[in-house]
Write a protein that holds these residues in place. Structure first.
Motif, mmCIF file in Angstrom:
data_model
loop_
_atom_site.group_PDB
_atom_site.id
_atom_site.type_symbol
_atom_site.label_atom_id
_atom_site.label_comp_id
_atom_site.label_asym_id
_atom_site.label_seq_id
_atom_site.Cartn_x
_atom_site.Cartn_y
_atom_site.Cartn_z
ATOM 1 N N LEU A 136 95.083 106.419 63.611
ATOM 2 C CA LEU A 136 94.392 105.825 64.532
ATOM 3 C C LEU A 136 92.990 105.517 64.265
ATOM 4 O O LEU A 136 92.212 106.363 63.970
ATOM 5 C CB LEU A 136 94.349 106.794 66.033
ATOM 6 N N ILE A 137 92.742 104.214 64.370
ATOM 7 C CA ILE A 137 91.282 103.660 64.042
ATOM 8 C C ILE A 137 90.370 103.618 65.244
ATOM 9 O O ILE A 137 91.072 102.747 66.198
ATOM 10 C CB ILE A 137 91.316 102.542 63.122
ATOM 11 N N MET A 138 89.462 104.429 65.558
ATOM 12 C CA MET A 138 88.603 104.317 66.786
ATOM 13 C C MET A 138 87.719 102.997 66.786
ATOM 14 O O MET A 138 86.819 102.940 65.650
ATOM 15 C CB MET A 138 87.813 105.523 67.042
ATOM 16 N N THR A 139 87.730 102.224 67.488
ATOM 17 C CA THR A 139 86.844 100.956 67.827
ATOM 18 C C THR A 139 85.810 101.059 68.785
ATOM 19 O O THR A 139 85.297 100.092 69.191
ATOM 20 C CB THR A 139 87.734 99.685 67.720
ATOM 21 N N GLN A 155 87.429 96.321 59.533
ATOM 22 C CA GLN A 155 87.963 96.370 58.150
ATOM 23 C C GLN A 155 89.023 97.488 57.860
ATOM 24 O O GLN A 155 89.664 97.127 56.891
ATOM 25 C CB GLN A 155 86.657 96.056 57.480
ATOM 26 N N LYS A 156 88.548 98.580 58.434
ATOM 27 C CA LYS A 156 89.403 99.816 58.294
ATOM 28 C C LYS A 156 90.913 99.686 58.577
ATOM 29 O O LYS A 156 91.755 100.320 58.157
ATOM 30 C CB LYS A 156 88.716 100.942 59.094
ATOM 31 N N ILE A 157 91.029 98.666 59.162
ATOM 32 C CA ILE A 157 92.513 98.394 59.751
ATOM 33 C C ILE A 157 93.157 97.873 58.426
ATOM 34 O O ILE A 157 94.240 98.235 58.204
ATOM 35 C CB ILE A 157 92.636 97.244 60.853
ATOM 36 N N ALA A 158 92.571 96.940 57.728
ATOM 37 C CA ALA A 158 93.245 96.329 56.594
ATOM 38 C C ALA A 158 93.248 97.481 55.328
ATOM 39 O O ALA A 158 94.082 97.463 54.599
ATOM 40 C CB ALA A 158 92.317 95.197 56.142
ATOM 41 N N ALA A 164 98.641 101.996 53.044
ATOM 42 C CA ALA A 164 100.229 102.108 53.498
ATOM 43 C C ALA A 164 101.074 101.441 52.522
ATOM 44 O O ALA A 164 102.140 102.190 52.248
ATOM 45 C CB ALA A 164 100.461 101.673 54.889
ATOM 46 N N ARG A 165 100.704 100.212 51.976
ATOM 47 C CA ARG A 165 101.537 99.504 51.094
ATOM 48 C C ARG A 165 101.729 100.337 49.909
ATOM 49 O O ARG A 165 102.697 100.153 49.231
ATOM 50 C CB ARG A 165 100.846 98.058 50.776
ATOM 51 N N LEU A 166 100.473 100.926 49.260
ATOM 52 C CA LEU A 166 100.456 101.451 48.074
ATOM 53 C C LEU A 166 101.206 102.642 47.898
ATOM 54 O O LEU A 166 101.948 102.964 47.093
ATOM 55 C CB LEU A 166 99.008 101.797 47.655
ATOM 56 N N LEU A 191 94.779 91.847 61.353
ATOM 57 C CA LEU A 191 94.438 92.653 60.201
ATOM 58 C C LEU A 191 95.597 93.799 59.810
ATOM 59 O O LEU A 191 95.603 94.386 58.936
ATOM 60 C CB LEU A 191 93.212 93.300 60.402
ATOM 61 N N GLY A 192 96.691 93.803 60.739
ATOM 62 C CA GLY A 192 97.593 94.801 60.272
ATOM 63 C C GLY A 192 97.938 95.862 61.308
ATOM 64 O O GLY A 192 98.729 96.733 61.151
ATOM 65 N N ALA A 193 97.259 95.755 62.558
ATOM 66 C CA ALA A 193 97.461 96.929 63.621
ATOM 67 C C ALA A 193 98.953 96.552 64.113
ATOM 68 O O ALA A 193 99.031 95.610 64.393
ATOM 69 C CB ALA A 193 96.507 96.852 64.667
#
Ligand code: DX5
Ligand code: ZN
Length: 216
Positions: A136-139, A155-158, A164-166, A191-193
């Motif tokens: 969970l990324i707080m904005t 940017q933290k979403i990306a 996650a991909r790695l 961005l991937g959310a």
């Protein structure tokens, strides 16, 4: 995986919680976001495990519990027993106990989430991604609904999406919370959310169905 909307009950009417939860369920929401605040980790006090227990009986939605408390280790058991489906706690609260707490949540069959405040980098929690179901990324600074979306956090979403991909964790939920509306939702999704929390935008709207639909 399509985007999951998790309306935050922080902006609901606490005297009519069951009614408001039904309204968002009727609007198509599958999750409900429950903000737990202790007046210590954040400068606000909200609700505790008894309310989660009551909501468990009142609805079939996924109970997405966001702990903004100083001692998640001490209280996490109460929220497991109350019937939470997902328990997200803050990395900043008890850093050295992070993996312990994740394992306690997961060993009970509950999904585990880890949240970071605006000042915490994605790198700091990278090592936990293999163990987590959700990040969970707080904005906004946690504590209150209705605050302005902090673009500097996106940017933290990306970053998390790349981690996650790695780690081959395509199933990781990447959730964003704070200042979500139809416009900021698009930024986060691009961005991937894949999970968006929204409180004031949904519950203060004149048309809850339209508000939920506009985030999808
Ligand atoms: C804030 C909470 C959020 C809050 C979001 O600390 O974690 O879940 O309800 O409210 P809005 O969507 O109004 O920014
Ligand atoms: Zn929240």
């Amino acid at each position: 995986m399509g985007v999951i909307i998790s309306p935050s009950v922080l902006s609901a009417d606490f005297a009519n919680l069951e009614r408001d939860v039904r309204r968002v369920a009727d609007a198509g929401a599958k999750w409900i976001h429950i903000d737990v605040m202790d007046g210590h980790f954040v400068p606000n006090i909200t609700i505790g495990a008894p309310v989660v227990k009551s909501l468990r009986k009142a609805c079939d939605l996924v109970l997405d519990v966001h702990l903004m408390i100083s001692e998640p280790k001490k209280y996490v058991g109460d929220f497991i027993k109350a019937g939470s489906d997902i328990i997200t706690f803050h990395y900043e609260a008890q850093k050295e106990l992070t993996l312990d707490i994740i394992k306690e949540i997961k060993s009970s069959g509950v999904k585990a989430g880890l949240s970071i405040k605006p000042q915490t980098s994605a790198d700091e929690i990278r090592e936990f991604i293999p163990y987590l179901d959700l990040v969970l990324i707080m904005t906004v600074e946690p504590g209150f609904g209705g605050q302005k979306f902090m673009h500097e956090c996106v940017q933290k979403i990306a970053d998390i999406k790349e981690f996650a991909r790695l780690y081959k964790r395509d199933d990781l939920y990447i959730q964003v919370d704070g200042g979500i509306n139809d416009k900021t939702a698009n930024i986060c999704k691009n961005l991937g959310a894949n999970s968006l929390v929204a409180g004031s935008y949904i519950f203060n709207s004149d048309d809850i169905n339209q508000a939920v639909a506009s985030l999808l």
